[in-house]
Design an enzyme around this catalytic site. Structure first.
Site, PDB file in Angstrom:
ATOM      1  N   GLN A  39      70.641  37.035  50.274  1.00 48.63           N
ATOM      2  CA  GLN A  39      70.041  37.257  48.950  1.00 48.63           C
ATOM      3  C   GLN A  39      71.108  37.678  47.934  1.00 48.63           C
ATOM      4  O   GLN A  39      71.094  37.251  46.781  1.00 48.63           O
ATOM      5  CB  GLN A  39      68.927  38.306  49.056  1.00 48.63           C
ATOM      6  CG  GLN A  39      67.767  37.844  49.950  1.00 48.63           C
ATOM      7  CD  GLN A  39      66.693  38.915  50.163  1.00 48.63           C
ATOM      8  OE1 GLN A  39      66.858  40.059  49.760  1.00 48.63           O
ATOM      9  NE2 GLN A  39      65.594  38.537  50.808  1.00 48.63           N
ATOM     10  N   CYS A  57      70.042  37.696  55.704  1.00 42.42           N
ATOM     11  CA  CYS A  57      68.873  38.271  55.035  1.00 42.42           C
ATOM     12  C   CYS A  57      69.266  38.878  53.685  1.00 42.42           C
ATOM     13  O   CYS A  57      69.585  38.119  52.773  1.00 42.42           O
ATOM     14  CB  CYS A  57      68.174  39.254  55.964  1.00 42.42           C
ATOM     15  SG  CYS A  57      66.425  39.386  55.582  1.00 42.42           S
ATOM     16  N   ARG A 102      60.587  40.770  52.966  1.00 43.64           N
ATOM     17  CA  ARG A 102      59.457  40.591  52.045  1.00 43.64           C
ATOM     18  C   ARG A 102      59.846  39.680  50.868  1.00 43.64           C
ATOM     19  O   ARG A 102      58.997  39.151  50.185  1.00 43.64           O
ATOM     20  CB  ARG A 102      59.033  41.940  51.440  1.00 43.64           C
ATOM     21  CG  ARG A 102      58.499  42.923  52.448  1.00 43.64           C
ATOM     22  CD  ARG A 102      57.940  44.166  51.776  1.00 43.64           C
ATOM     23  NE  ARG A 102      57.851  45.267  52.723  1.00 43.64           N
ATOM     24  CZ  ARG A 102      56.860  45.438  53.588  1.00 43.64           C
ATOM     25  NH1 ARG A 102      55.861  44.588  53.622  1.00 43.64           N
ATOM     26  NH2 ARG A 102      56.861  46.464  54.417  1.00 43.64           N
ATOM     27  N   GLU A 147      71.221  37.049  64.689  1.00 42.84           N
ATOM     28  CA  GLU A 147      71.713  38.030  65.676  1.00 42.84           C
ATOM     29  C   GLU A 147      70.669  38.418  66.713  1.00 42.84           C
ATOM     30  O   GLU A 147      71.016  38.841  67.810  1.00 42.84           O
ATOM     31  CB  GLU A 147      72.253  39.282  64.964  1.00 42.84           C
ATOM     32  CG  GLU A 147      71.227  40.206  64.318  1.00 42.84           C
ATOM     33  CD  GLU A 147      70.827  39.814  62.896  1.00 42.84           C
ATOM     34  OE1 GLU A 147      71.017  38.629  62.529  1.00 42.84           O
ATOM     35  OE2 GLU A 147      70.319  40.677  62.155  1.00 42.84           O
ATOM     36  N   LYS A 158      70.361  54.140  79.212  1.00 43.43           N
ATOM     37  CA  LYS A 158      69.218  53.745  80.056  1.00 43.43           C
ATOM     38  C   LYS A 158      68.849  52.287  79.830  1.00 43.43           C
ATOM     39  O   LYS A 158      68.489  51.567  80.753  1.00 43.43           O
ATOM     40  CB  LYS A 158      68.008  54.612  79.708  1.00 43.43           C
ATOM     41  CG  LYS A 158      67.725  55.641  80.764  1.00 43.43           C
ATOM     42  CD  LYS A 158      66.390  56.309  80.533  1.00 43.43           C
ATOM     43  CE  LYS A 158      66.287  56.767  79.178  1.00 43.43           C
ATOM     44  NZ  LYS A 158      65.618  57.559  78.458  1.00 43.43           N
ATOM     45  N   GLY A 159      68.952  51.870  78.566  1.00 45.03           N
ATOM     46  CA  GLY A 159      68.616  50.494  78.217  1.00 45.03           C
ATOM     47  C   GLY A 159      69.553  49.514  78.911  1.00 45.03           C
ATOM     48  O   GLY A 159      69.128  48.492  79.443  1.00 45.03           O
ATOM     49  N   ILE A 160      70.843  49.862  78.923  1.00 44.30           N
ATOM     50  CA  ILE A 160      71.835  48.973  79.547  1.00 44.30           C
ATOM     51  C   ILE A 160      71.639  48.962  81.069  1.00 44.30           C
ATOM     52  O   ILE A 160      71.743  47.907  81.705  1.00 44.30           O
ATOM     53  CB  ILE A 160      73.279  49.473  79.237  1.00 44.30           C
ATOM     54  CG1 ILE A 160      73.454  49.793  77.765  1.00 44.30           C
ATOM     55  CG2 ILE A 160      74.339  48.544  79.802  1.00 44.30           C
ATOM     56  CD1 ILE A 160      73.918  48.725  76.896  1.00 44.30           C
ATOM     57  N   HIS A 178      67.397  36.150  60.887  1.00 45.37           N
ATOM     58  CA  HIS A 178      68.369  36.983  61.608  1.00 45.37           C
ATOM     59  C   HIS A 178      68.858  36.278  62.878  1.00 45.37           C
ATOM     60  O   HIS A 178      68.238  36.444  63.940  1.00 45.37           O
ATOM     61  CB  HIS A 178      67.711  38.309  62.014  1.00 45.37           C
ATOM     62  CG  HIS A 178      67.387  39.184  60.862  1.00 45.37           C
ATOM     63  ND1 HIS A 178      68.172  40.248  60.501  1.00 45.37           N
ATOM     64  CD2 HIS A 178      66.364  39.149  59.980  1.00 45.37           C
ATOM     65  CE1 HIS A 178      67.638  40.854  59.449  1.00 45.37           C
ATOM     66  NE2 HIS A 178      66.543  40.194  59.111  1.00 45.37           N
ATOM     67  N   GLY A 221      71.969  39.956  52.933  1.00 45.74           N
ATOM     68  CA  GLY A 221      73.313  39.399  52.715  1.00 45.74           C
ATOM     69  C   GLY A 221      73.234  38.042  52.040  1.00 45.74           C
ATOM     70  O   GLY A 221      73.995  37.727  51.114  1.00 45.74           O
TER      71      GLY A 221
END
Ligand code: GLN
Length: 538
Positions: free
Chosen positions: A388, A384, A465, A512, A20-22, A510, A386
């Site tokens: 850290q 993120c 955080r 992405e 539905k989103g697509i 992020h 990753g």
């Protein structure tokens, strides 16, 4: 009101996960390609106030908007397709609706009244839907109703659609997305589940105007006629939505089905501009006729459920199309990465991405993968958590702080190179309290990061955080890991990279969330580019 805003409601029938989103994003794209301003909104029938508190196994990735809303992953599709920023107002859950109504009741706003689903909850839903019209300047507002028609939870939402249709008259229409199961043994597409789901909608007082039918095989004319007759829609409003190899072909497919013409006609809109999808088609062509193939490893802990990393997967598709490169992305469970198998597991990849995440599970595997990429000069992007873990790895193995860790993992750690942010220390409530949304990041010139962006100030979205502990900045820099992206107001480290490596970048934000099909993200483009270069000349 500036415009005669039109509303398109998208409901789903028969089964969930039909896309539905697509479809909503594709309808948005078609209208946008004719020059209209469009926005898309998702109403989710669950009781969580937002999906931020949901485990990705439950509901896939949590998407974050520019203004810091934690939202359903469908908002990612909307942004990726129609190239706009969505906001807090674009995702509303039943929990948020009920919370508002109950807060109003406590304040005394309804003094004397019995607060009920109809009209109080439905009024709040309608208000939320129309807020986009009052605050924006849109020709079309597409509202996707989550869940499947027939669910108890979605009843107030369908009722709100019924009422709004009456109020908006010719300014509203309903698209129902449904499934036509194919029975291979008799070679037939079955219409009965769709008939039942439309009947269900009709019983709730909603007659769909358009049916979009997900199908494995083309719809014959007789199936179309039958659906039209039994579901009370025009034959031309029965739209085929056949399974495709990429979601980015959906707008083109429904354009072939003339869905945009049917929509405009039903709204009585004449003399519309012709649609211009040149850029989109050009990218689709590059996606299909690629010149390179690269293999990239995504190291994460939710590898069984691809939806958990939806935006990252799509970002690679965008960068791949842009560079005429097919990106084969393999998901590697960080829990399976051990000292003895890391070389074997990762040697075949031209780049490694370490995914975001929370909690301890699989972290040592992420640290081993970061070490492997650093030592073997494999192009690397840590996002993120990753980033850290790349920082922890560097501290332990290069700076020789053996007990370095993130405070998230070991609260009593002696060398917390990743620590809880100062303003997080007082926070105990979990919902919506992370550092969320877009913040500025100042990029150091003469860095790899700058080569990617070619800009010295960017805005990227956050959801965390913990952060790099600035007490260790000097020692990291003197050992070759540089902070190349800094938040200019709070001095938080937003990005690190290491010297003498073809591409090793960690970002606290992020990227992405901001990649779009027609506007791939520079970090993903640069990572794929570096991947293409690896093994060249060997
Ligand atoms: N768990 C880490 C933090 O809260 C990283 C979060 C993430 O990867 N999105 O800082």
């Amino acid at each position: 009101m500036a415009k005669n805003t039109r509303y398109i409601f998208v409901t789903g029938g028969v089964v969930s996960s039909l896309g539905k989103g697509i479809v909503s994003a594709s309808v948005g794209k078609l209208l946008q390609s004719r020059g209209y301003s469009v926005t898309i909104q998702k109403l989710d029938p669950y009781i969580n106030v937002d999906p931020g508190t949901l485990n990705p196994y439950e509901h896939g990735e949590c998407y974050v908007t520019e203004d810091g809303a934690e939202t359903d992953l469908d908002l990612g599709h909307y942004e990726r397709f129609i190239n706009i920023n969505t906001s807090q107002a674009n995702n509303v859950t039943a929990g948020k609706i009920y919370l508002n109504v109950i807060e109003k009741e406590r304040r005394g706003d309804y003094l004397g009244e019995t607060v009920q689903v109809i009209p109080h909850i439905t009024d709040e839903i309608k208000y939320r839907i129309r807020l986009l019209e009052f605050n924006g300047d849109y020709d079309f507002i597409i509202t996707e109703i989550g869940g499947t028609v027939g669910d108890i939870e979605s009843l107030p939402f369908i009722e709100a659609v019924r009422q709004l249709r009456l109020e908006l008259g010719k300014r509203a229409l309903v698209i129902h997305l449904t499934l036509l199961p194919y029975l291979a043994n008799i070679g037939e597409l079955k219409t009965k589940p769709t008939q039942h789901s439309v009947k269900n909608l009709q019983e709730l007082g909603v007659q769909p105007d358009i049916l979009i039918c997900r199908t494995q095989v083309p719809i014959t004319d007789s199936v179309r006629q039958k659906l039209a007759l039994f579901c009370n829609v025009e034959p031309r409003a029965v739209i085929e939505n056949i399974d495709l190899d990429t979601i980015y072909k959906v707008p083109i497919k429904i354009l072939d089905e003339k869905l945009d013409e049917v929509i405009l006609d039903k709204f009585g809109i004449e003399n519309s501009n012709k649609s211009d999808l040149t850029k989109w088609l050009n990218l689709l062509d590059k996606l299909e006729n690629y010149k390179n193939v690269v293999k990239i490893a995504l190291v994460g802990k939710y590898v069984e459920l691809k939806d958990a990393y939806k935006s990252i997967m799509e970002s690679f598709i965008h960068a791949g199309a842009f560079l005429e490169t097919k990106v084969n992305l393999d998901f590697i469970s960080s829990e399976n990465i051990k000292e003895e198998n890391v070389n074997n597991l990762l040697a075949q990849y031209q780049a490694i991405l370490i995914a975001p995440g929370f909690g301890e599970r699989g972290l040592e595997g992420k640290i081993l993968a970061s070490k492997y990429a650093r030592e073997n000069k494999v192009p690397f992007l840590g996002i993120c958590l990753g980033m850290q873990m790349a920082v922890v790895e560097f501290a332990r193995n290069v700076i020789k702080l053996q007990d370095a860790n993130s405070r998230e993992i070991d609260p009593r750690c002696l060398n917390p190179v990743i620590d809880l942010m100062e303003n997080q220390k007082k926070i105990s409530v979990k919902g919506g309290t992370m550092r969320l949304g877009a913040y500025p990041c100042k990029i150091t010139k003469n860095s790899k990061l700058y080569e990617c962006y070619k800009e010295d100030l960017v805005y990227e979205r956050h959801r965390h955080r913990y952060e790099f502990n600035n007490k260790y900045l000097e020692i990291f820099e003197s050992h070759g890991m540089k902070a190349v992206g800094i938040n200019p107001t709070e001095q938080l480290v937003e990005a690190v990279e290491i010297e003498n490596h073809p591409f090793y970048i960690g970002v606290q934000f992020h990227p992405e969330y901001k990649s779009r099909f027609e506007k791939p993200h520079p970090l993903f483009i640069s990572l794929v580019r570096a991947a293409i270069e690896r093994f060249k000349g060997e």
